[in-house]
Design a protein around this motif. Structure first.
Motif, PDB file in Angstrom:
ATOM      1  N   GLN A 131       4.419 -23.156 -30.563  1.00 57.00           N
ATOM      2  CA  GLN A 131       5.146 -23.329 -31.825  1.00 57.00           C
ATOM      3  C   GLN A 131       4.260 -24.027 -32.859  1.00 57.00           C
ATOM      4  O   GLN A 131       4.265 -23.663 -34.033  1.00 57.00           O
ATOM      5  N   PHE A 132       3.496 -25.012 -32.423  1.00 60.24           N
ATOM      6  CA  PHE A 132       2.572 -25.716 -33.312  1.00 60.24           C
ATOM      7  C   PHE A 132       1.545 -24.746 -33.899  1.00 60.24           C
ATOM      8  O   PHE A 132       1.251 -24.784 -35.097  1.00 60.24           O
ATOM      9  N   ILE A 133       1.020 -23.872 -33.066  1.00 60.52           N
ATOM     10  CA  ILE A 133       0.043 -22.880 -33.532  1.00 60.52           C
ATOM     11  C   ILE A 133       0.682 -21.971 -34.585  1.00 60.52           C
ATOM     12  O   ILE A 133       0.114 -21.737 -35.652  1.00 60.52           O
ATOM     13  N   LEU A 134       1.867 -21.472 -34.285  1.00 62.08           N
ATOM     14  CA  LEU A 134       2.559 -20.571 -35.217  1.00 62.08           C
ATOM     15  C   LEU A 134       2.860 -21.263 -36.546  1.00 62.08           C
ATOM     16  O   LEU A 134       2.605 -20.710 -37.616  1.00 62.08           O
ATOM     17  N   GLU A 135       3.394 -22.478 -36.473  1.00 62.18           N
ATOM     18  CA  GLU A 135       3.745 -23.225 -37.691  1.00 62.18           C
ATOM     19  C   GLU A 135       2.503 -23.551 -38.522  1.00 62.18           C
ATOM     20  O   GLU A 135       2.540 -23.489 -39.751  1.00 62.18           O
ATOM     21  N   THR A 136       1.413 -23.884 -37.846  1.00 59.01           N
ATOM     22  CA  THR A 136       0.172 -24.235 -38.543  1.00 59.01           C
ATOM     23  C   THR A 136      -0.474 -22.998 -39.169  1.00 59.01           C
ATOM     24  O   THR A 136      -1.051 -23.070 -40.261  1.00 59.01           O
ATOM     25  N   ALA A 137      -0.364 -21.875 -38.486  1.00 58.56           N
ATOM     26  CA  ALA A 137      -0.980 -20.639 -38.977  1.00 58.56           C
ATOM     27  C   ALA A 137      -0.174 -19.987 -40.102  1.00 58.56           C
ATOM     28  O   ALA A 137      -0.728 -19.249 -40.916  1.00 58.56           O
ATOM     29  N   MET A 138       1.112 -20.281 -40.163  1.00 59.77           N
ATOM     30  CA  MET A 138       1.983 -19.619 -41.142  1.00 59.77           C
ATOM     31  C   MET A 138       1.476 -19.752 -42.582  1.00 59.77           C
ATOM     32  O   MET A 138       1.354 -18.740 -43.281  1.00 59.77           O
ATOM     33  N   PRO A 139       1.164 -20.955 -43.093  1.00 60.03           N
ATOM     34  CA  PRO A 139       0.670 -21.032 -44.470  1.00 60.03           C
ATOM     35  C   PRO A 139      -0.686 -20.347 -44.657  1.00 60.03           C
ATOM     36  O   PRO A 139      -0.966 -19.814 -45.735  1.00 60.03           O
ATOM     37  N   HIS A 178      -2.003 -18.474 -25.277  1.00 58.83           N
ATOM     38  CA  HIS A 178      -0.664 -18.255 -25.836  1.00 58.83           C
ATOM     39  C   HIS A 178      -0.499 -16.898 -26.513  1.00 58.83           C
ATOM     40  O   HIS A 178       0.622 -16.424 -26.698  1.00 58.83           O
ATOM     41  N   PHE A 179      -1.621 -16.293 -26.914  1.00 55.24           N
ATOM     42  CA  PHE A 179      -1.575 -15.013 -27.630  1.00 55.24           C
ATOM     43  C   PHE A 179      -2.615 -14.073 -27.037  1.00 55.24           C
ATOM     44  O   PHE A 179      -3.743 -14.482 -26.767  1.00 55.24           O
ATOM     45  N   GLN A 180      -2.238 -12.803 -26.878  1.00 56.74           N
ATOM     46  CA  GLN A 180      -3.136 -11.825 -26.258  1.00 56.74           C
ATOM     47  C   GLN A 180      -4.314 -11.466 -27.148  1.00 56.74           C
ATOM     48  O   GLN A 180      -5.386 -11.138 -26.656  1.00 56.74           O
ATOM     49  N   SER A 181      -4.093 -11.512 -28.462  1.00 55.24           N
ATOM     50  CA  SER A 181      -5.124 -11.069 -29.403  1.00 55.24           C
ATOM     51  C   SER A 181      -4.769 -11.599 -30.786  1.00 55.24           C
ATOM     52  O   SER A 181      -3.689 -12.170 -30.990  1.00 55.24           O
ATOM     53  N   LYS A 182      -5.645 -11.361 -31.749  1.00 57.89           N
ATOM     54  CA  LYS A 182      -5.327 -11.746 -33.130  1.00 57.89           C
ATOM     55  C   LYS A 182      -4.119 -10.954 -33.619  1.00 57.89           C
ATOM     56  O   LYS A 182      -3.264 -11.486 -34.338  1.00 57.89           O
ATOM     57  N   ASP A 183      -4.026  -9.680 -33.235  1.00 51.62           N
ATOM     58  CA  ASP A 183      -2.864  -8.872 -33.641  1.00 51.62           C
ATOM     59  C   ASP A 183      -1.565  -9.475 -33.124  1.00 51.62           C
ATOM     60  O   ASP A 183      -0.558  -9.527 -33.845  1.00 51.62           O
ATOM     61  N   ASP A 184      -1.577  -9.940 -31.866  1.00 54.44           N
ATOM     62  CA  ASP A 184      -0.400 -10.573 -31.271  1.00 54.44           C
ATOM     63  C   ASP A 184      -0.048 -11.841 -32.044  1.00 54.44           C
ATOM     64  O   ASP A 184       1.114 -12.064 -32.406  1.00 54.44           O
ATOM     65  N   LEU A 185      -1.047 -12.658 -32.332  1.00 53.17           N
ATOM     66  CA  LEU A 185      -0.827 -13.879 -33.120  1.00 53.17           C
ATOM     67  C   LEU A 185      -0.265 -13.516 -34.495  1.00 53.17           C
ATOM     68  O   LEU A 185       0.721 -14.101 -34.943  1.00 53.17           O
ATOM     69  N   SER A 186      -0.876 -12.545 -35.158  1.00 54.97           N
ATOM     70  CA  SER A 186      -0.447 -12.132 -36.494  1.00 54.97           C
ATOM     71  C   SER A 186       1.014 -11.698 -36.501  1.00 54.97           C
ATOM     72  O   SER A 186       1.797 -12.116 -37.366  1.00 54.97           O
ATOM     73  N   GLU A 187       1.386 -10.863 -35.539  1.00 57.67           N
ATOM     74  CA  GLU A 187       2.770 -10.380 -35.483  1.00 57.67           C
ATOM     75  C   GLU A 187       3.753 -11.523 -35.288  1.00 57.67           C
ATOM     76  O   GLU A 187       4.805 -11.571 -35.934  1.00 57.67           O
ATOM     77  N   GLN A 188       3.403 -12.465 -34.412  1.00 57.95           N
ATOM     78  CA  GLN A 188       4.318 -13.576 -34.147  1.00 57.95           C
ATOM     79  C   GLN A 188       4.399 -14.544 -35.328  1.00 57.95           C
ATOM     80  O   GLN A 188       5.468 -15.082 -35.615  1.00 57.95           O
ATOM     81  N   VAL A 189       3.284 -14.759 -36.022  1.00 59.90           N
ATOM     82  CA  VAL A 189       3.306 -15.611 -37.208  1.00 59.90           C
ATOM     83  C   VAL A 189       4.162 -14.958 -38.289  1.00 59.90           C
ATOM     84  O   VAL A 189       5.001 -15.621 -38.923  1.00 59.90           O
ATOM     85  N   ILE A 190       3.982 -13.665 -38.491  1.00 56.58           N
ATOM     86  CA  ILE A 190       4.766 -12.948 -39.510  1.00 56.58           C
ATOM     87  C   ILE A 190       6.243 -12.959 -39.137  1.00 56.58           C
ATOM     88  O   ILE A 190       7.109 -13.203 -39.998  1.00 56.58           O
ATOM     89  N   ASP A 191       6.557 -12.739 -37.863  1.00 59.25           N
ATOM     90  CA  ASP A 191       7.955 -12.815 -37.417  1.00 59.25           C
ATOM     91  C   ASP A 191       8.561 -14.163 -37.789  1.00 59.25           C
ATOM     92  O   ASP A 191       9.673 -14.233 -38.314  1.00 59.25           O
ATOM     93  N   LEU A 192       7.825 -15.227 -37.496  1.00 57.76           N
ATOM     94  CA  LEU A 192       8.324 -16.572 -37.772  1.00 57.76           C
ATOM     95  C   LEU A 192       8.504 -16.794 -39.270  1.00 57.76           C
ATOM     96  O   LEU A 192       9.534 -17.310 -39.707  1.00 57.76           O
ATOM     97  N   SER A 193       7.532 -16.382 -40.067  1.00 53.36           N
ATOM     98  CA  SER A 193       7.638 -16.627 -41.509  1.00 53.36           C
ATOM     99  C   SER A 193       8.779 -15.819 -42.133  1.00 53.36           C
ATOM    100  O   SER A 193       9.509 -16.329 -42.990  1.00 53.36           O
ATOM    101  N   LEU A 194       8.975 -14.582 -41.684  1.00 54.97           N
ATOM    102  CA  LEU A 194      10.091 -13.771 -42.194  1.00 54.97           C
ATOM    103  C   LEU A 194      11.428 -14.380 -41.782  1.00 54.97           C
ATOM    104  O   LEU A 194      12.354 -14.489 -42.594  1.00 54.97           O
ATOM    105  N   ARG A 195      11.514 -14.778 -40.521  1.00 57.34           N
ATOM    106  CA  ARG A 195      12.756 -15.363 -40.009  1.00 57.34           C
ATOM    107  C   ARG A 195      13.061 -16.688 -40.713  1.00 57.34           C
ATOM    108  O   ARG A 195      14.190 -16.941 -41.121  1.00 57.34           O
ATOM    109  N   LYS A 196      12.040 -17.510 -40.882  1.00 56.69           N
ATOM    110  CA  LYS A 196      12.230 -18.814 -41.516  1.00 56.69           C
ATOM    111  C   LYS A 196      12.688 -18.651 -42.962  1.00 56.69           C
ATOM    112  O   LYS A 196      13.608 -19.350 -43.414  1.00 56.69           O
TER     113      LYS A 196
END
Length: 196
Positions: free
Chosen positions: A10-18, A47-65
């Motif tokens: 969650q820390f990674i996702l929140e930090t990467a979002m901006p 925590h993430f399989q690839s940059k694409d996996d990280l990107s998708e999860q960050v975007i999911d979080l930012s859209l949801r938030k």
């Protein structure tokens, strides 16, 4: 309770979002995320399989938030008119957005258009859901007598979303919120014309 691994993710996702919202999917590198989080590459890839996996999860979080924050603003209002007003007011400051860099929905939609089809689908689903909810609010207003039956809820909901998203990007480019305030005032006045 979150496990340590869940908290780290969650820390990674929140930090990467901006980072994603300001630089874009293509503009963010794994090194950018590592520098911001001060974690190792091994930890990140645990925590993430690839940059694409990280990107998708960050975007999911930012859209949801973004959608959750907007819904919180809208659904605390009691009447349909107040809900539409709360939706518009949520976007009144296009310069100081909840996630630095502007509206993640608009930013991601523009970048994902041709390059990231899966992410484009996620953005489209977010936009459609928002328009449907706004349409329902307007329809409720028609049913409970706040608005005239002359109001085409679906068309007006689209107009509201299109105007606000366009206003956001123009105001950010011009570095002023003043046109957004005028736009919101105009949209509210137009809606008032549909009083029964």
């Amino acid at each position: 309770m979150f496990t340590k691994a869940e908290k780290t993710k969650q820390f990674i996702l929140e930090t990467a979002m901006p980072l994603y919202n300001t630089k874009g999917i293509a503009g963010v590198s794994i090194d950018d995320v590592l520098a911001a989080t001060k974690l190792t590459k091994g930890c990140l890839y645990g925590h993430f399989q690839s940059k694409d996996d990280l990107s998708e999860q960050v975007i999911d979080l930012s859209l949801r938030k973004t959608a959750d924050q907007m819904r919180l603003a809208v659904y605390t209002a009691k009447t349909a008119k107040a809900k539409v007003s709360a939706f518009l007011d949520f976007y009144k400051d296009p310069i100081q957005t909840p996630i630095p860099g502007g509206c993640p929905i608009f930013n991601t939609a523009v970048e994902a258009d041709d390059s990231y089809p899966l992410i484009k689908q996620k953005v489209a689903a977010t936009i459609k859901a928002g328009q449907q909810e706004l349409t329902q609010v307007l329809e409720e207003g028609i049913q409970n007598g706040e608005f005239s039956a002359k109001l085409d809820a679906k068309v007006f909901a689209f107009k509201l979303v299109a105007a606000i998203e366009g206003g956001l990007i123009l105001c950010r480019a011009l570095d002023t919120a003043a046109p957004m305030h005028a736009l919101i005032k105009s949209l509210k006045a137009e809606l008032n014309q549909y009083k029964p």
